[in-house]
Design a protein around this motif. Structure first.
Motif: not given
Length: 180
Positions: A15-16, A35-39, A42-55
């Motif tokens: 999950x990203x 979201x990262x803590x919960x996923x 639950x045993x899922x994998x963090x596949x990526x994380x990013x922050x983007x502006x409202x564009x």
């Protein structure tokens, strides 16, 4: 209500997480953290994380990148689902959807009504599928992210959930692309 079939094995999903905000940074991204803590709990994998502006174009571009990445099964975005002029996450999601999961918005609204009453009408949370990847646009509040995960995604992203779940149909999401 559904149940967990303990005779089946849990299948972790990759999950990203995308936070859409003009002001947040990783250090103060509480919704992304939820979201990262919960996923991961639950045993899922963090596949990526990013922050983007409202564009809209930037959001759609990042969604497409993750859709094309075989290491990403699900994309969760948080933020930009409201009614103001800068809230364009839903439009960006719909720019990339092949199919919208209309019932996700309905169920999310039902869950939200239990927590925040009629204020739930101000959310445009949405879900869809593109390129064999699930996408869900969640509101930017930590509480809304908790509700979406705990009440819907926790169950639907668990292969053992009965009578049905998103994980069991993942191999068939892009079958139309494989037909000749």
């Amino acid at each position: 209500m559904g149940r967990i079939d303990e005779s089946k094995s849990f299948i972790p999903v990759r999950i990203a997480v995308l936070t859409v905000s003009d002001t947040r940074r990783l250090e103060d991204d509480r919704s992304g953290d939820v979201l990262v803590e919960r996923l991961t709990a639950d045993g899922h994998q963090l596949a990526g994380r990013m922050i983007l502006p409202d564009e809209r174009a930037l959001i759609a571009q990042q969604l497409r990148q993750w859709i094309d990445d075989e290491g990403v099964d699900v994309i969760l975005s948080t933020g930009g689902t409201g009614l103001t002029g800068r809230d364009v996450t839903v439009e960006a999601h719909r720019d990339v959807y092949e199919k919208e999961i209309e019932a996700f918005a309905t169920v999310f609204t039902m869950v939200s009504m239990q927590k925040i009453g009629t204020s739930a009408v101000q959310s445009r949370a949405t879900g869809g599928v593109a390129g064999g990847t699930y996408l869900f646009a969640l509101p930017g509040s930590p509480g809304a992210c908790k509700d979406a995960w705990d009440e819907i995604l926790h169950w639907q992203l668990d292969f053992r959930h009965r009578p049905c779940n998103f994980v069991e149909i993942m191999p068939r999401l892009d079958e139309h692309l494989r037909r000749k």
